[in-house]
Design an enzyme around this catalytic site. Structure first.
Site, PDB file in Angstrom:
ATOM      1  N   ALA A  94      10.616  34.508 -13.144  1.00 56.19           N
ATOM      2  CA  ALA A  94      11.662  35.062 -13.997  1.00 56.19           C
ATOM      3  C   ALA A  94      12.536  35.968 -13.158  1.00 56.19           C
ATOM      4  O   ALA A  94      12.128  36.431 -12.088  1.00 56.19           O
ATOM      5  CB  ALA A  94      11.056  35.840 -15.166  1.00 56.19           C
ATOM      6  N   ILE A  95      13.746  36.241 -13.645  1.00 56.31           N
ATOM      7  CA  ILE A  95      14.647  37.101 -12.890  1.00 56.31           C
ATOM      8  C   ILE A  95      14.124  38.539 -12.814  1.00 56.31           C
ATOM      9  O   ILE A  95      14.109  39.134 -11.744  1.00 56.31           O
ATOM     10  CB  ILE A  95      16.069  37.041 -13.486  1.00 56.31           C
ATOM     11  CG1 ILE A  95      16.699  35.680 -13.165  1.00 56.31           C
ATOM     12  CG2 ILE A  95      16.947  38.159 -12.921  1.00 56.31           C
ATOM     13  CD1 ILE A  95      18.061  35.467 -13.772  1.00 56.31           C
ATOM     14  N   LYS A 293      21.170  38.096 -11.501  1.00 54.98           N
ATOM     15  CA  LYS A 293      20.814  37.043 -10.567  1.00 54.98           C
ATOM     16  C   LYS A 293      19.623  37.516  -9.754  1.00 54.98           C
ATOM     17  O   LYS A 293      19.426  38.716  -9.554  1.00 54.98           O
ATOM     18  CB  LYS A 293      21.985  36.734  -9.622  1.00 54.98           C
ATOM     19  CG  LYS A 293      23.218  36.176 -10.342  1.00 54.98           C
ATOM     20  CD  LYS A 293      24.331  35.892  -9.366  1.00 54.98           C
ATOM     21  CE  LYS A 293      25.557  35.341 -10.076  1.00 54.98           C
ATOM     22  NZ  LYS A 293      26.676  35.068  -9.147  1.00 54.98           N
ATOM     23  N   LYS A 294      18.840  36.570  -9.264  1.00 60.31           N
ATOM     24  CA  LYS A 294      17.596  36.941  -8.597  1.00 60.31           C
ATOM     25  C   LYS A 294      17.838  37.648  -7.260  1.00 60.31           C
ATOM     26  O   LYS A 294      17.154  38.604  -6.935  1.00 60.31           O
ATOM     27  CB  LYS A 294      16.724  35.701  -8.353  1.00 60.31           C
ATOM     28  CG  LYS A 294      15.312  36.044  -7.909  1.00 60.31           C
ATOM     29  CD  LYS A 294      14.589  36.809  -8.999  1.00 60.31           C
ATOM     30  CE  LYS A 294      13.561  37.777  -8.451  1.00 60.31           C
ATOM     31  NZ  LYS A 294      13.053  38.676  -9.482  1.00 60.31           N
ATOM     32  N   VAL A 295      18.801  37.188  -6.493  1.00 65.44           N
ATOM     33  CA  VAL A 295      19.056  37.772  -5.181  1.00 65.44           C
ATOM     34  C   VAL A 295      20.421  38.421  -5.191  1.00 65.44           C
ATOM     35  O   VAL A 295      21.390  37.821  -5.645  1.00 65.44           O
ATOM     36  CB  VAL A 295      18.978  36.709  -4.077  1.00 65.44           C
ATOM     37  CG1 VAL A 295      19.371  37.307  -2.731  1.00 65.44           C
ATOM     38  CG2 VAL A 295      17.576  36.127  -3.997  1.00 65.44           C
TER      39      VAL A 295
END
Length: 299
Positions: A94-95, A293-295
């Site tokens: 998950a984020i 967003k994840k990154v």
């Protein structure tokens, strides 16, 4: 950053090493004097966040030793620093980061124990740390198997206009990350403070639609008790998180009893599960909160 706050406390307490935490976006931008043997230690779940990579590069440009703790093996950060320790926790599903925080916290605890033993300031070393972490992990596995651990508290929070988490010492970084998780997943404004700081202004928020989450230490904390009393008097909801029911709040989330140094490893999953429960009650996309967003950035 919250993991860095916790690591700072571990290094100070277990190894007597002066330490400070900094946001990656701000770290090493100025030319402040530093001890000759300073280690710049970067924390990143993926090892790909642009702000962390740039901070590590700035540290190297200032001729500092660099190291990193990440959860994923091959990463751009591992190629930038002098030494990289990988927890092996792997990619998040998950984020909002969950296991990323606890894995890095456990690695920081191991490293601080090792530093204290190698410097001769402690008789407890890595083996002792590993035992603490293993016991905490087993206790948490049993706790997670129990039903309805956070349901009542989640229902109470689902209509809150704002939430404050209050914790002291190594529970303060936990409060910070718990607030972030709640904000990310539920979009409810959430903040973290030590007990005394909460009384210096934020307590003005307390009313019938406000909620306080109190992270209870093992020993009695009179300052925290006064905060709870004042918040309850305003009509706000109080949720206690701790090892035993203090009978002071509208809901209680029990966490397993573990060594005090390992407490973040059981308190944090409880707060993550609470954020999940509130998001579920509100019908929100828990794994993919809006705008996240994840990154951060590209490597």
């Amino acid at each position: 950053y919250h993991a860095a706050l916790l690591a700072r406390d571990y290094f100070l307490h277990l190894a007597r090493i002066p330490a400070r935490a900094a946001f990656a976006s701000d770290a090493f931008r100025s030319e402040h004097p530093r001890p000759r043997r300073t280690l710049a230690l970067a924390f990143s779940h993926s090892g790909s966040s642009d702000d962390v990579l740039k901070a590590a590069s700035r540290a190297r440009n200032r001729n500092l030793s660099t190291a990193a703790i990440t959860n994923i093996g091959e990463s751009p950060l591992g190629r930038v620093v002098d030494q990289c320790w990988v927890t092996g926790a792997g990619a998040e599903q998950a984020i909002p980061s969950t296991k990323g925080f606890t894995a890095i916290a456990a690695a920081s605890l191991l490293l601080a124990f090792h530093a204290g033993e190698s410097r001769g300031v402690s008789t407890r070393g890595v083996k002792d740390a590993a035992k603490l972490i293993t016991k905490a992990s087993k206790a948490l596995d049993k706790w997670l198997a129990l039903p309805d651990r956070v349901r009542n508290a989640a229902q109470l929070l689902s209509d809150a206009k704002a939430v404050a988490l209050v914790g002291r010492n190594i529970l303060y970084p936990v409060a910070c990350d718990g607030a972030l998780k709640l904000l990310e997943v539920t979009y409810i404004p959430a903040f973290a403070y030590p007990p005394e700081e909460f009384r210096h202004g934020p307590i003005a928020m307390a009313d019938e639609r406000f909620a306080l989450i109190a992270l209870l230490p093992r020993r009695r904390d009179t300052a925290l008790e006064r905060v709870i009393e004042d918040v309850k008097a305003s009509g706000a909801k109080v949720i206690a998180v701790g090892e035993k029911d203090p009978r002071i709040g509208d809901a209680w989330i029990e966490v397993p009893r573990v060594d005090a140094l390992a407490a973040p490893l059981v308190y944090m999953p409880a707060l993550q599960l609470l954020a999940h429960g509130v998001g579920e009650a509100l019908g929100l996309p828990i794994d993919v909160p809006r705008g996240l967003k994840k990154v951060v950035g590209a490597a």
